[in-house]
Design an enzyme around this catalytic site. Sequence first.
Site, PDB file in Angstrom:
ATOM      1  N   GLY A  45       0.831  -1.205   0.000  1.00 60.63           N
ATOM      2  CA  GLY A  45       0.000   0.000   0.000  1.00 60.63           C
ATOM      3  C   GLY A  45       0.860   1.248   0.000  1.00 60.63           C
ATOM      4  O   GLY A  45       1.629   1.471   0.937  1.00 60.63           O
ATOM      5  N   HIS A  87       9.659  37.676   7.004  1.00 63.88           N
ATOM      6  CA  HIS A  87      10.892  37.243   6.341  1.00 63.88           C
ATOM      7  C   HIS A  87      12.008  37.097   7.368  1.00 63.88           C
ATOM      8  O   HIS A  87      12.176  37.969   8.212  1.00 63.88           O
ATOM      9  CB  HIS A  87      11.313  38.267   5.289  1.00 63.88           C
ATOM     10  CG  HIS A  87      12.655  37.988   4.682  1.00 63.88           C
ATOM     11  ND1 HIS A  87      12.838  37.000   3.731  1.00 63.88           N
ATOM     12  CD2 HIS A  87      13.876  38.544   4.912  1.00 63.88           C
ATOM     13  CE1 HIS A  87      14.119  36.967   3.387  1.00 63.88           C
ATOM     14  NE2 HIS A  87      14.761  37.901   4.083  1.00 63.88           N
TER      15      HIS A  87
END
Length: 473
Positions: free
Chosen positions: A187, A452
Site C-alpha cells: 500500500g 521574512h
Amino acid sequence: MADSSDLVFDLVVIGSGPGGYVCAIKAAQLGLKVAVVEKRSTYGGTCLNVGCIPSKALLHASEMFAEAGHSFADLGIKVSPELDLPTMLGHKDKTVKANVDGVAFLFKKNKIEGITGAGRIKGAGEVEVSAEDGSTRTLKTKAICIATGSAVAGIPGLDVAFDHDTIVSSDDAIALAKVPATMVVVGGGVIGLELGSVWSRLGARVTVVEYLDKILGPMDSEVSAAFQKLLVKEGFHFKLGAKVTAVTKSESGASVTFEPAQGGAAETLEAEVVLIATGRKPFTEGLGLAEAGVATDKAGRVEIDTHYRTNVEGIYAIGDVVKGPMLAHKAEDEGIALAEILAGQAGHVNYGVIPSVVYTSPEIASIGHTEDELKRDGVAYKAGKFPFMANGRGRAMLHTDGFVKVLADATTDRVLGVHILGFGAGDMIAEAAVLMEFGGSSEDLARTCHAHPTMSEAVREAAFAAFAKPIHL
C-alpha cells in the site's frame, strides 16, 4: 461511578475518537447533558491510542535520528547517533498517555460522563453498554451519535493472517521490538509511507508494493511524482502497478507475491516484516445497526443526510463511519457541527476546504482541487509554483526539497487548490485553508505581507506566480 441506568441524557456518543470526544465536549459546552461510551480503557480512539499521535511521535523521533546522522555535519555539528529504540518507543507511549489523559481531563472539566464498555443501539433513545465483566446497563437519551471510527481493512479480496510480529498492521507497526533489516509495505498511501519512513530512517530496507501506478493515489500527480523521487533518494524501493496475490509467513519472516495489475508474470519478495497498509474500513461491529433499522451503504458506511441524521429518528453518525475522507480533523468538524445542530444552532462543514497532510520528511499538504481534477473537469485555471530551493529560510535550515503550487480560477482568480511538498507543509497549509474558506484569490494571498525569512514566503511567491510573476525567481 454511579449506576447510569436511571440517568437520562441529551446525547450519548458511542466512541471517543476525535469525532466523538470533540462532539461530546462541544455539546456539553452548549448546555447538553452528555455521556460517552468507549470500549477501550482509555479515550481517544484509534487516533490517539494507535494512530495519528503515536505515529507522529515516531515520525519526529526518527526524523531527528536521521538528521543527526546525515545533516548535522553540514551545520558544523559532529555527532555519531546511536539508536535507543526502547527509549524512542517510550517517548511514543508517553505522548499517547499525555493525550488520552488530556481527553479524560476535558471530560471531567465539562461534566461529561465517560462509560467504559461496548455500546449497542437498542433503538432510538436507548444504548446498551456491556462491560468486560459481563454486566450490562441501558442509557436513555434524546440523541445518539455513532462515532465508532474505522478499522484496518486488509487487502481487498485476499485473506491475510496477521500474526502481529512478521505480518503486521499499522497498529503493530508502531511497536516493533526491533528494527527489521527488510520491510515490505503493501500500500503506497499515507499510512504505508509514513510508517515505512519511520523504519527506513532507523535502518530498514523498505520496498513499497502499490496496486496503482502512482503513490498517494488521490494526491496531485506532480506532487506525488516529485515525492516518490525524494523517497527513492532516501532508500525506498517501489513496485507500482502491482497486484498482491499472496502474503504468507516464510523462514526469513514473510513473503509477498504480486503480479502486474494489467497481467503478467508473478514476483515474490521476502522480508523480515510485511506491513499491510491498504486502507481502513468503517467500524460498526456489534453496534446493532441492522436490528435498530439503521441503513448502511455498500461500503459499510452509515448513511446520513446533510445534518448527520440516519434514517432512524434521533440517531446520528459522524467521522470515519460515514462518507468522506477518513481524517481526524474532518471528524472533529462534523462533531462540532452536529453538537451545534442538536443545540438548535446552524452547524456546517465546508467539505471543499479540508486539508490533507502526509507527515513524512518532507511533508505533503493539500487542500481543494488537484490539477488532475481541474483538467478532468475542464476547468480553466492558472497554476503558480515556487520551489523551496529559492527560499532563504529553506536554505538556512537545509530544507530546500519541494515546492508550493497554487491553483486559481482563470477568470475570477479565486484559489481552487493549494499543494505543498516541503518542510513544515502541514502547518503552512493552514493559511490556504483560511484563504479558501473566505473565497480568497491568489492576488489576496500574494498581497498579504509574510514575515521574512520564513518558509511560508514560498506560499506567497506561488500565489504571485499564479496571478502575476514571482519576485524571487
